[in-house]
Design an enzyme around this catalytic site. Structure first.
Site, PDB file in Angstrom:
ATOM      1  N   TRP A  40      43.664  71.583   7.358  1.00  0.00           N
ATOM      2  CA  TRP A  40      42.904  70.886   8.686  1.00  0.00           C
ATOM      3  C   TRP A  40      42.299  71.727   9.579  1.00  0.00           C
ATOM      4  O   TRP A  40      41.205  71.673  10.534  1.00  0.00           O
ATOM      5  CB  TRP A  40      43.455  69.579   9.023  1.00  0.00           C
ATOM      6  N   LYS A  52      46.314  57.673  11.664  1.00  0.00           N
ATOM      7  CA  LYS A  52      47.725  58.782  10.875  1.00  0.00           C
ATOM      8  C   LYS A  52      48.526  57.703  11.561  1.00  0.00           C
ATOM      9  O   LYS A  52      49.328  56.846  10.973  1.00  0.00           O
ATOM     10  CB  LYS A  52      47.712  59.605  10.925  1.00  0.00           C
ATOM     11  N   ASP A  88      45.351  69.632  17.711  1.00  0.00           N
ATOM     12  CA  ASP A  88      44.780  68.479  16.958  1.00  0.00           C
ATOM     13  C   ASP A  88      46.423  67.908  16.604  1.00  0.00           C
ATOM     14  O   ASP A  88      46.909  69.058  15.017  1.00  0.00           O
ATOM     15  CB  ASP A  88      44.044  68.696  15.996  1.00  0.00           C
TER      16      ASP A  88
HETATM   17  C1  LIG Z   1      43.025  63.456   8.979  1.00  0.00           C
HETATM   18  C2  LIG Z   1      42.912  64.733  10.453  1.00  0.00           C
HETATM   19  C3  LIG Z   1      41.802  65.146  10.521  1.00  0.00           C
HETATM   20  C4  LIG Z   1      40.210  64.471  10.497  1.00  0.00           C
HETATM   21  O1  LIG Z   1      40.602  62.833  11.106  1.00  0.00           O
HETATM   22  P1  LIG Z   1      39.292  62.151  10.651  1.00  0.00           P
HETATM   23  O2  LIG Z   1      39.474  60.543  12.176  1.00  0.00           O
HETATM   24  O3  LIG Z   1      39.267  61.422   9.594  1.00  0.00           O
HETATM   25  O4  LIG Z   1      37.685  62.718  11.256  1.00  0.00           O
HETATM   26  C5  LIG Z   1      42.053  66.030  11.311  1.00  0.00           C
HETATM   27  N1  LIG Z   1      43.147  66.650  11.588  1.00  0.00           N
HETATM   28  C6  LIG Z   1      44.044  65.935  11.225  1.00  0.00           C
HETATM   29  C7  LIG Z   1      45.598  66.714  11.740  1.00  0.00           C
HETATM   30  C8  LIG Z   1      44.213  65.244   9.757  1.00  0.00           C
HETATM   31  O5  LIG Z   1      45.286  64.927   9.601  1.00  0.00           O
END
Ligand SMILES: *Cc1c(COP(=O)(O)O)cnc(C)c1O
Length: 369
Positions: free
Chosen positions: A104, A198, A174
């Site tokens: 990511w 998530k 993030d």
């Molecule tokens: C799943 C994930 C993303 C992407 O998320 P989207 O909402 O599908 O764009 C980005 N960063 C991390 C750490 C993730 O687990």
């Protein structure tokens, strides 16, 4: 298969608290006695405003958020933020530090490079992303507008358990896959963002928390609806927000408070992941090669000593109601995501299945204990 006998280990969208789903079901046709479904509510009306305000208040309380931090409920997913961060935080000739810890962060870096000059201050690539890059060798740019980290690498199974010192450069994280999994020292961050699907629940919502002094006018090329400044100035009602996702996230925030808040979550998440990691470490049928100090408590990545059995493991687990244990396609192997809504009983059921599977394949010798 009956939903109550199933444990969903998906990485995302991930498991939601059952109580939350039941409440959303109860209220689907008549939300908070408004006579309307949440799906039908005008976003400018008092009913939805109450729901959004309550969600925001509960989130602020969970995080003990100081008043100089703003909370935004935005659409578009975490990936959208990969492009919005540079456009909202930096001038067009700006520079940013990124730490590459896996799948990511690489995505975030690739997207940021389209807009600004990116310095990859450190990378876990030379260790095959089996650990976080050693702090001593980070090459931070003192002129960077921010330093970006991925607090939990969902695909690689790594997490920061100690925050880096970025020497005054605002830290941007993030937190998509570990947001609300543990208490947070918010003041260490300039911006925190997280796709909700998530560890919070509903897809279609991204949470952005931003420190007041970092707000500025976004680039002219930035869509107005995705400008932090514009959304904050219009009370997050510049356009229709993802209202059902906000409603569901609000129910999750409530649920978290009823469970004892983030301290209680952190303790439970630690117990769950330690139970699974210690079973894996003691077995010679399963293995996890991530450095112990950097292992994620949300996404436990592991593999079989006999990798040819991986598909069979996933399929047999599925038949037992243990769903979605395959690893991320870019990484392979197996992965059990243990988000807040995964119960300790779910982890116990997984370990029991793993024992049976290993015994059946004749390699269940325990090295110790
Ligand atoms: C799943 C994930 C993303 C992407 O998320 P989207 O909402 O599908 O764009 C980005 N960063 C991390 C750490 C993730 O687990």
């Amino acid at each position: 298969m009956h939903a109550s006998s199933v444990y969903n280990f998906a990485a995302g969208p991930g498991v939601m608290p059952r109580e939350v789903l039941l409440e959303a079901q109860r209220e689907l046709l008549d939300c908070r006695r408004s006579g309307m479904s949440i799906l039908e509510m005008p976003f400018t009306g008092a009913e939805f405003q109450n729901i959004a305000d309550q969600a925001r208040r509960d989130l602020r309380e969970l995080l003990e958020l100081p008043p100089h931090y703003h909370v935004l409920f935005l659409p578009g997913g975490a990936s959208t933020q990969f492009s919005l961060l540079p456009m909202n935080l930096l001038p067009p000739d700006g520079r940013a530090d990124y730490v590459d810890t896996g799948h990511w962060s690489r995505k975030a870096i690739a997207e940021a490079r389209r807009y600004v000059s990116v310095n990859v201050a450190a990378s876990g690539a030379q260790h095959g992303y089996s650990r976080l890059p050693c702090r001593r060798y980070w090459q931070l740019d003192p002129q960077a507008g921010y330093c970006h980290i991925t607090s939990n690498e969902t695909a690689d199974g790594l997490a920061y358990h100690r925050l880096p010192d970025t020497r005054g450069v605002p830290l941007v994280a993030d937190m998509t896959s570990d947001f609300l999994s543990r208490p947070l020292d918010v003041e260490r961050f300039g911006v925190i963002y997280a796709g909700a699907q998530k560890n919070v629940g509903p897809a279609g919502l991204t949470l952005v928390i931003i420190r007041d002094d970092l707000l500025q006018t976004a680039w002219p090329a930035c869509p107005a609806a995705l400008s932090y400044r514009v959304q904050i100035d219009s009370d997050n009602r510049f356009n229709t927000p993802p209202i059902q996702a906000i409603y569901l996230a609000g129910l999750v925030f409530r649920w978290l408070r009823s469970q004892g808040g983030l301290k209680a979550m952190a303790a439970r998440n630690r117990r769950k992941s330690e139970a699974l990691y210690s079973y894996i470490d003691a077995s010679d049928f399963y293995a996890c090669d991530r450095q112990v100090a950097d292992r994620s408590r949300m996404n436990v990545c592991f593999h079989l000593a006999v990798p040819t059995l991986t598909a069979e493991f996933v399929e047999q687990a599925r038949c037992q109601g243990l769903l979605n244990l395959q690893g991320h396609p870019a990484v392979g192997g197996l992965r059990a995501s243990l988000y807040n809504a995964m119960s300790e009983a779910g982890v116990d059921a997984l370990i029991a299945f793993m024992e049976t599977f290993a015994a059946r394949h004749g390699r269940a010798r325990r090295r110790c204990g």
